[in-house]
Design a protein around this motif. Structure first.
Motif, PDB file in Angstrom:
ATOM      1  N   ASN A 185      29.077  47.443  36.960  1.00 39.52           N
ATOM      2  CA  ASN A 185      29.597  47.423  38.337  1.00 39.52           C
ATOM      3  C   ASN A 185      31.089  47.734  38.385  1.00 39.52           C
ATOM      4  N   ARG A 186      31.803  47.263  37.368  1.00 35.32           N
ATOM      5  CA  ARG A 186      33.241  47.496  37.339  1.00 35.32           C
ATOM      6  C   ARG A 186      33.532  48.998  37.244  1.00 35.32           C
ATOM      7  N   ILE A 187      32.790  49.679  36.386  1.00 36.71           N
ATOM      8  CA  ILE A 187      33.008  51.125  36.222  1.00 36.71           C
ATOM      9  C   ILE A 187      32.470  51.891  37.439  1.00 36.71           C
ATOM     10  N   LEU A 188      31.330  51.447  37.967  1.00 32.00           N
ATOM     11  CA  LEU A 188      30.803  52.123  39.170  1.00 32.00           C
ATOM     12  C   LEU A 188      31.819  52.059  40.302  1.00 32.00           C
ATOM     13  N   ALA A 189      32.502  50.897  40.423  1.00 32.04           N
ATOM     14  CA  ALA A 189      33.520  50.759  41.482  1.00 32.04           C
ATOM     15  C   ALA A 189      34.691  51.694  41.195  1.00 32.04           C
TER      16      ALA A 189
END
Ligand code: SF4
Length: 448
Positions: A279-283
């Motif tokens: 999720n951190r990278i997707l954001a």
């Protein structure tokens, strides 16, 4: 007069090149087998990856030398640089490679007949209003869709339904070079389907950078799928099935899934780009969905269409990616079990927001991480295909095998590659096949 096209990049470029070929054919130009024999060479370029751009730069040098030789011998030779590189850096390239005669960005395709006209000698190329090579302005999302994208002799065709992208994923250059989203009118899409049916086309692929955000004349993507299904039914099965590409998880609606599920003309395969499992990278990528959203969509798709296969794009080595982030991607792949994936590692593209991000990963680490992703995907592909041995499925026969002239190649509605013995008369037909074994990533089977 003769032409030669060199095409880079995505399916949209392939579809656009097919439309440009029709323009050439309509004016009596013929396709040369080699660039060396052509009066006009068109380099249809892609800016998504730096490697594709570098290859084109190399080719420009070679074409400049070819042009010099041809002109020295009194021959003619015109060089057209089209597509994303023409929009992104056309002006600079023209300075560096004066051998480029014409620039034609992705929104300037309507210049092409005038380029041909100029080369036919109807008016001087010196007076030609060459493409600006500038990125189109956001305020004027002008794009004209060609009326047909059918390659000669093919029974499959792309149908572009929208163009451009509004998403601005932080690593991607596409919105800057292709501009904002423009959707094609439903009437013209249905007209192209009718034309393709009259030419014996068996499979269509609705195409766009982000098909799920299609919207035109009050028609959204689910409604468009309904209209397409209705038109295919009216054509009495001439066009057997339809696919669509590319889908963005944030825009794929439950409505679209419902229409797809209710109409068997839509193949039971979907390419749904996940890009990453953290999720951190997707954001940071500005994808605007979470891994939970993605997995929720996968569950919906599988509930609505049991047996549907999924494929995806995966981008590793994004700035700031940790070992844990990578593990989350591998875990998501384990959970989804993609049939296949386009896997690549991050390369900074100047002009995108991620270009300025800190925490770049070294080339060595990026390659090592990518290798882990590829190894896992290979395992999943093999195991999914093996599980099909002994089953039957429907496939469209696409041609004769390059390895064995007595065998045919085809593709199932789940997008599995297939080889089977059979007569060439079956090319372009839908057949039922029993899968008997696996050879690499290709199923082998026999006609039922
Ligand atoms: S959705 Fe993202 S990755 Fe796809 S074309 Fe648009 S900006 Fe690029």
């Amino acid at each position: 007069m003769t032409y030669f096209f060199e095409i880079y990049g995505c399916q949209m470029n392939i579809a656009e090149a097919a439309a440009l070929r029709l323009v050439c054919g309509g004016r009596g130009w013929t396709e040369a087998a080699r660039a060396e024999d052509a009066d006009l060479v068109l380099l249809h370029t892609c800016s998504v990856r730096a490697t594709a751009e570098q290859r084109v730069l190399g080719r420009l040098g070679q074409y400049a030398a070819l042009k010099k030789k041809r002109r020295a011998g009194g021959g003619r030779f015109a060089l057209v640089l089209s597509g994303c590189m023409a929009a992104r850096m056309g002006g600079e390239l023209k300075k560096e490679f004066p051998a480029i005669d014409y620039l034609m960005g992705p929104r300037e395709r309507e210049l092409f007949p005038r380029i041909l006209e100029a080369e036919e000698g109807s008016f001087s190329a010196g007076n030609f209003p060459a493409g600006s090579g500038e990125a189109p302005s956001a305020e004027k999302p002008v794009f004209s869709f060609a009326s047909s994208h059918l390659e000669e002799g093919q029974f499959r065709s792309f149908i572009p339904i929208m163009h451009g992208c509004d998403n601005f994923c932080s690593y991607c250059i596409v919105p800057y070079v292709r501009g904002r989203e423009v959707s094609r009118s439903p009437a013209s899409i249905l007209e192209e389907i009718r034309l393709l049916a009259s030419r014996g086309v068996r499979e269509i692929t609705l195409l766009g950078q982000n098909v799920n955000s299609y919207r035109r004349d009050g028609t959204g993507f689910p409604e468009l799928l309904g209209l397409v299904a209705g038109e295919l039914a009216r054509q009495g099965g001439t066009i057997g099935w339809a696919r669509f590409l590319s889908s963005h998880p944030k825009d794929l609606s439950l409505g679209a899934i419902e229409v797809m599920a209710a109409n068997p003309c839509f193949c039971r395969h979907l390419h749904l780009c996940v890009q990453h499992g953290s999720n951190r990278i997707l954001a940071a990528m500005n994808r605007r969905y979470t891994r939970e959203d993605y997995l929720g969509l996968v569950s919906r798709l599988r509930e609505a269409m049991p047996g549907i296969t999924l494929s995806t794009d995966i981008l590793v080595g994004f700035p700031g990616e940790t070992e844990d982030d990578l593990e989350e991607t591998l875990a998501l792949m384990e959970q989804v079990q993609f049939l296949y994936a386009y896997m690549y590692h991050y390369n900074p593209r100047e002009g995108t927001s991620a270009y300025k991000f800190e925490g770049r990963i070294s080339g060595e680490l990026k390659r090592a991480r990518l290798a882990r992703v590829i190894a896992l995907q290979k395992k999943h592909t093999a195991s999914l295909l093996k599980s099909r041995i002994g089953c039957t499925g429907t496939a469209l026969i696409e041609g004769i095998s390059r390895k064995n002239a007595d065998e045919l190649v085809g593709r199932t509605e789940r997008d599995e590659m297939l080889v089977l013995p059979g007569p060439a008369s079956l090319i372009g037909s839908f057949v039922t096949v029993k899968f008997s074994s696996l050879s690499g990533n290709t199923l082998r089977g026999t006609l039922v």
